[in-house]
Scaffold this motif. Structure first.
Motif, PDB file in Angstrom:
ATOM      1  N   THR A   1       8.687 -25.338  32.350  1.00  0.00           N
ATOM      2  CA  THR A   1       8.045 -24.276  33.118  1.00  0.00           C
ATOM      3  C   THR A   1       6.966 -24.847  34.018  1.00  0.00           C
ATOM      4  OG1 THR A   1       8.441 -22.684  31.341  1.00  0.00           O
ATOM      5  CG2 THR A   1       6.716 -22.132  32.922  1.00  0.00           C
TER       6      THR A   1
ATOM      7  N   TYR B   1       3.761 -23.339  36.411  1.00  0.00           N
ATOM      8  CA  TYR B   1       2.962 -22.168  36.768  1.00  0.00           C
ATOM      9  C   TYR B   1       2.185 -22.471  38.038  1.00  0.00           C
ATOM     10  CZ  TYR B   1       3.829 -20.433  32.044  1.00  0.00           C
ATOM     11  OH  TYR B   1       4.425 -19.995  30.892  1.00  0.00           O
TER      12      TYR B   1
ATOM     13  N   GLN C   1       6.023 -18.396  38.491  1.00  0.00           N
ATOM     14  CA  GLN C   1       6.574 -19.073  37.301  1.00  0.00           C
ATOM     15  C   GLN C   1       7.908 -19.636  37.727  1.00  0.00           C
ATOM     16  OE1 GLN C   1       7.374 -16.742  33.869  1.00  0.00           O
ATOM     17  NE2 GLN C   1       5.294 -15.974  33.673  1.00  0.00           N
TER      18      GLN C   1
END
Ligand code: FES
Ligand code: FE2
Length: 355
Positions: A225, A227, A249
């Motif tokens: 992931t 961000y 995201q």
């Protein structure tokens, strides 16, 4: 082979036919991959032809209302069975008209009655694993695969907590892409934003891509992931990123699924990165938006995102040209800014196993 923490994959692996064969066998034939969305699969008899790696797949809504996936290959002489999407009571091969029920069983084969010992019960379409997360349909060529939820882990929760109810979104469009690069170059390009400041000015006008603001996380073994918070100072970019979704995201599901949520109104884009030979890659992103999202805002966001795609297409082609040049064996990664590439490379090396 073992790879140390800062060395790239061997550059020869980005144009090696044998490596691609191993990747198809040991990665793409045994992992969950995004196939399509449930929109065109609402009615019994509806079908969608898609791919998992190089495996041709057909996803079908059967008469009981369940989704099924089959190898999209006729059991007679191996013709692809269906193309595109549509709705039928049965799946008929265009070559010699062998016809399969929606449960995959062979229903009729012309002249089979003249064939002693012809047993249709052993000539059903090969079943594959299929599963869903909200409107997203995933297939796995390994029919014995563990449930999709095990691979997704916390990802559905993470997306829900960000303010995106995937079941409430409306499909907007599929945006296809083709790249002059190995599929791993495309994945690795997605897995870092070290290049964003210099290569994506439009993206970086909206998202704060500085090393201390933009974060990389191994959410789980199979989910990486990134961000991206909004840049300070309010909207200065090509679209207005204000809304329920406070930060970008960008998820990557091993081995090849991109899942993007841009800041602003609820939205998501999802799709696969698919090898087309060693130095070509194709794929698509399916875009979904909140049903009440403003039309002009959607258009602006799509244009902003398209621009990133145009820039990335040029970047990955340049990498492919470089890593194919043959005089250097590998590159040098940055342990912090490219940690997710290292993770991807480790999963790849582990999946390929000993030579
Ligand atoms: S290959 Fe399908 S009917 Fe002959
Ligand atoms: Fe990029």
């Amino acid at each position: 082979m073992a790879i140390d923490t800062v060395t790239s994959l061997p550059w020869s692996w980005y144009s090696d036919q044998e490596i691609l064969r191993l990747e198809q066998e040991r990665i793409f034939r045994r992992t969950w991959q995004y196939a399509c969305h449930t929109g065109p699969l609402a009615e019994s008899g509806s079908f969608v032809a898609c791919r998992a790696g190089d495996v041709p797949v057909v996803v079908v809504r059967d008469v009981e209302g369940s989704l099924r996936a089959f190898l999209n290959v006729c059991r007679h002489r191996g013709s692809l069975l269906v193309e595109g999407e549509g709705r039928r009571n049965s799946l008929q091969c265009p070559y010699h008209a062998w016809t399969y029920a929606l449960d995959g069983s062979l229903r009729t084969a012309p002249r089979a009655d003249r064939e002693p010992g012809f047993d249709p019960s052993v000539l059903s379409l090969l079943p594959l694993a299929v599963d869903t997360w909200g409107p997203f349909v995933f297939v796995n060529p390994d029919a014995e695969a563990a449930p999709l939820a095990e691979t997704l882990g916390d990802l559905p929760d993470l997306v829900a907590r960000a303010g995106v109810d995937v079941d409430a979104l409306r499909f907007r469009l599929r945006s296809p892409f083709a790249l002059a690069a190995n599929w791993k170059v495309a994945c690795e390009n997605f897995l870092e934003c070290y290049h964003c400041q210099i290569a994506h000015p439009g993206f970086s006008a909206v998202i704060d891509v500085a090393a201390d603001a933009y974060t990389l996380e191994e959410t789980s073994e199979y989910v990486s992931t990134q961000y991206g918070p909004l840049r300070d100072g309010g909207p200065a970019g090509a679209y207005d990123p204000r809304g329920e979704i406070g930060r970008g995201q960008f998820h990557f599901l091993w081995p090849n699924v991109k899942i993007n949520i841009a800041p602003g109104r609820p939205n998501i884009s999802i799709g696969p990165i698919l090898p087309d030979g060693t130095e070509r890659t194709s794929g698509f992103l399916d875009y979904f938006f909140a049903p009440d999202a403003d039309e002009g805002w959607i258009e602006e966001l799509l244009a902003w995102d398209d621009q990133v795609g145009v820039e990335d297409r040029a970047l990955v082609a340049r990498v492919q040209a470089g890593v194919s040049s043959g005089l250097l064996e590998e590159g040098r990664l940055l342990a912090s800014s490219e940690s997710l590439i290292r993770h991807f490379d480790r999963l790849l090396v582990r999946a390929l196993g000993p030579p």
